[in-house]
Write a protein that holds these residues in place. Structure first.
Motif, PDB file in Angstrom:
ATOM      1  N   VAL A   1       9.826   7.626  43.060  1.00 21.16           N
ATOM      2  CA  VAL A   1      10.618   6.431  43.360  1.00 21.16           C
ATOM      3  C   VAL A   1      11.658   6.190  42.274  1.00 21.16           C
ATOM      4  N   PRO A   2      12.775   5.573  42.649  1.00 18.10           N
ATOM      5  CA  PRO A   2      13.793   5.220  41.653  1.00 18.10           C
ATOM      6  C   PRO A   2      13.394   3.937  40.922  1.00 18.10           C
ATOM      7  N   THR A   3      13.976   3.717  39.755  1.00 17.11           N
ATOM      8  CA  THR A   3      13.675   2.484  39.028  1.00 17.11           C
ATOM      9  C   THR A   3      14.248   1.263  39.733  1.00 17.11           C
ATOM     10  N   SER A   4      15.122   1.495  40.721  1.00 14.16           N
ATOM     11  CA  SER A   4      15.681   0.375  41.492  1.00 14.16           C
ATOM     12  C   SER A   4      14.729  -0.118  42.576  1.00 14.16           C
ATOM     13  N   ALA A   5      13.581   0.532  42.743  1.00 13.42           N
ATOM     14  CA  ALA A   5      12.599   0.091  43.737  1.00 13.42           C
ATOM     15  C   ALA A   5      12.246  -1.372  43.487  1.00 13.42           C
ATOM     16  N   THR A   6      12.083  -2.123  44.564  1.00 17.58           N
ATOM     17  CA  THR A   6      11.852  -3.568  44.436  1.00 17.58           C
ATOM     18  C   THR A   6      10.644  -3.883  43.572  1.00 17.58           C
ATOM     19  N   PHE A   7       9.534  -3.141  43.770  1.00 18.95           N
ATOM     20  CA  PHE A   7       8.328  -3.464  42.996  1.00 18.95           C
ATOM     21  C   PHE A   7       8.530  -3.171  41.515  1.00 18.95           C
ATOM     22  N   LEU A   8       9.420  -2.240  41.176  1.00 16.94           N
ATOM     23  CA  LEU A   8       9.724  -1.965  39.769  1.00 16.94           C
ATOM     24  C   LEU A   8      10.723  -2.964  39.208  1.00 16.94           C
ATOM     25  N   ARG A   9      11.685  -3.381  40.031  1.00 18.77           N
ATOM     26  CA  ARG A   9      12.635  -4.403  39.566  1.00 18.77           C
ATOM     27  C   ARG A   9      11.922  -5.704  39.251  1.00 18.77           C
ATOM     28  N   GLY A  10      10.819  -5.955  39.952  1.00 22.89           N
ATOM     29  CA  GLY A  10      10.074  -7.194  39.716  1.00 22.89           C
ATOM     30  C   GLY A  10       9.083  -7.096  38.576  1.00 22.89           C
ATOM     31  N   ALA A  11       8.916  -5.906  38.021  1.00 25.31           N
ATOM     32  CA  ALA A  11       7.952  -5.714  36.940  1.00 25.31           C
ATOM     33  C   ALA A  11       8.578  -6.046  35.584  1.00 25.31           C
ATOM     34  N   THR A  12       7.726  -6.419  34.651  1.00 21.62           N
ATOM     35  CA  THR A  12       8.146  -6.578  33.269  1.00 21.62           C
ATOM     36  C   THR A  12       7.953  -5.240  32.578  1.00 21.62           C
ATOM     37  N   VAL A  13       9.045  -4.659  32.097  1.00 20.42           N
ATOM     38  CA  VAL A  13       9.010  -3.330  31.484  1.00 20.42           C
ATOM     39  C   VAL A  13       9.153  -3.487  29.977  1.00 20.42           C
ATOM     40  N   SER A  14       8.182  -2.964  29.245  1.00 19.17           N
ATOM     41  CA  SER A  14       8.188  -3.085  27.784  1.00 19.17           C
ATOM     42  C   SER A  14       8.196  -1.699  27.148  1.00 19.17           C
ATOM     43  N   PRO A  15       9.307  -1.303  26.516  1.00 12.36           N
ATOM     44  CA  PRO A  15       9.330  -0.018  25.795  1.00 12.36           C
ATOM     45  C   PRO A  15       8.323  -0.058  24.651  1.00 12.36           C
ATOM     46  N   VAL A  16       7.707   1.072  24.373  1.00  8.78           N
ATOM     47  CA  VAL A  16       6.739   1.098  23.277  1.00  8.78           C
ATOM     48  C   VAL A  16       7.398   1.433  21.951  1.00  8.78           C
ATOM     49  N   SER A  17       8.675   1.860  21.985  1.00 14.37           N
ATOM     50  CA  SER A  17       9.403   2.123  20.750  1.00 14.37           C
ATOM     51  C   SER A  17      10.891   1.921  21.009  1.00 14.37           C
ATOM     52  N   ALA A  18      11.655   1.913  19.950  1.00 12.40           N
ATOM     53  CA  ALA A  18      13.104   1.706  20.073  1.00 12.40           C
ATOM     54  C   ALA A  18      13.805   2.974  20.549  1.00 12.40           C
ATOM     55  N   ASP A  19      13.066   4.083  20.646  1.00 14.13           N
ATOM     56  CA  ASP A  19      13.683   5.366  20.992  1.00 14.13           C
ATOM     57  C   ASP A  19      13.791   5.604  22.494  1.00 14.13           C
ATOM     58  N   VAL A  20      13.219   4.726  23.305  1.00 10.84           N
ATOM     59  CA  VAL A  20      13.233   4.946  24.757  1.00 10.84           C
ATOM     60  C   VAL A  20      13.929   3.777  25.448  1.00 10.84           C
TER      61      VAL A  20
END
Length: 231
Positions: free
Chosen positions: A130-149
Motif C-alpha cells: 500500500v502507498p503511504t497515502s492510504a487513508t488508514f495510514l494518513r490517519g495514523a500517528t507516525v513517529s520516526p525512531v531517529s532523525a535519519d528517516v
C-alpha cells in the motif's frame, strides 16, 4: 490495518526473472522514479517460487482464502488489532471483502496478492502493498525512531500474514525473503517498509532476524497496539 484497505486490509536468490510482467515497459531506473500508484508503473502480475506463488487476489478466491483466514484467526486478531475475523465470519462476507480488494488493486489504490501453493488450490496467506497515502495510514500517528528517516521518503508499506499450519515450517521466513527481493528488483522501489504489530511477537522477531530495524512507530486510531515499520 484492515482487510478493506483503500489504499484506506536480500539473502534470497534473485527473483526478478521469475516475476512475470505483461510487457517490457519502463526500465528499472525509470520505474524507480515513479510513485507506487503512478499509472505508468507496471504492476507485477505474480511472484513464483518452488514453494508458493503470489497473484492478485480476486473475489473468486473467497472459499480458499476463508479457510486460511479462519485457521489463522487467533493470530490475525493480533495482526489486525481487532476482532476480525469473527467466529461467525462467512465465505460470503469474505467474498465481499475480496471483491473490494480486487477493485482497489484494479484501480491502483492498493495491491493485494494471495499466496497460493504450487497447485493454486490452497491459500497460504496474503501480502498487501500500500502507498503511504492510504487513508488508514494518513490517519495514523507516525513517529520516526531517529532523525535519519523520513516518512515522506517511504514508497511502499508491506503487510503480510501466513497460514497458521505453515508457520511451523518457517514459510513466513521464506515468504519475507522472496517479497523483499521482489520489491527491490521487480517493483524497483528504493524505500519499502515492512510492518508488524508490536504485539505480534513472532513477526517482529522475524523482521529483526532478517536484518531489518525499526524505523517508524505507527499508531492507528482505535487500535490498542502500536505498529512497527521496519526498513
Amino acid at each position: 490495518m484492515s482487510r478493506r484497505k483503500d489504499g484506506r486490509p536480500r539473502s534470497a536468490p534473485s527473483l526478478a526473472h521469475r516475476a512475470s510482467q505483461t510487457h517490457p515497459g519502463p526500465s528499472a531506473a525509470e520505474r524507480a522514479s515513479l510513485s507506487l500508484v503512478d499509472p505508468r508503473r507496471i504492476v507485477p502480475a505474480d511472484l513464483k517460487t518452488d514453494e508458493f506463488f503470489l497473484r492478485p487476489i480476486a473475489a473468486a478466491d473467497a472459499a480458499r482464502d476463508h479457510a486460511a483466514v479462519m485457521e489463522t484467526r487467533v493470530d490475525l486478531r493480533v495482526w489486525e488489532q481487532s476482532s476480525w475475523p469473527a467466529e461467525d465470519f462467512t465465505v460470503e462476507a469474505n467474498r465481499a471483502d475480496l471483491a473490494d480488494l480486487e477493485q482497489r488493486h484494479a484501480d491502483r489504490r492498493a495491491f493485494t496478492y494471495t499466496v497460493l501453493d504450487p497447485t493454486g488450490l490452497e491459500c497460504l496467506g496474503c501480502v498487501y502493498i500500500v502507498p503511504t497515502s492510504a487513508t488508514f495510514l494518513r490517519g495514523a500517528t507516525v513517529s520516526p525512531v531517529s532523525a535519519d528517516v523520513r516518512w515522506a521518503d517511504v514508497e511502499a508499506v508491506v503487510y503480510f500474514w501466513v497460514r497458521e499450519s505453515r508457520i511451523s515450517s518457517d514459510m513466513d521466513v521464506r515468504l519475507l525473503a522472496a517479497v523483499r527481493v521482489w520489491m527491490d528488483e521487480v517493483w524497483a522501489l528504493e524505500r519499502t517498509v515492512f510492518v508488524a504489530n508490536e504485539q505480534y511477537a513472532r513477526q517482529v522477531r522475524l523482521l529483526e532476524s532478517a536484518g531489518f530495524s525499526v524505523e517508524f512507530a505507527l499508531d492507528e486510531p482505535g487500535k490498542p497496539g502500536t505498529y512497527l515499520a521496519f526498513g
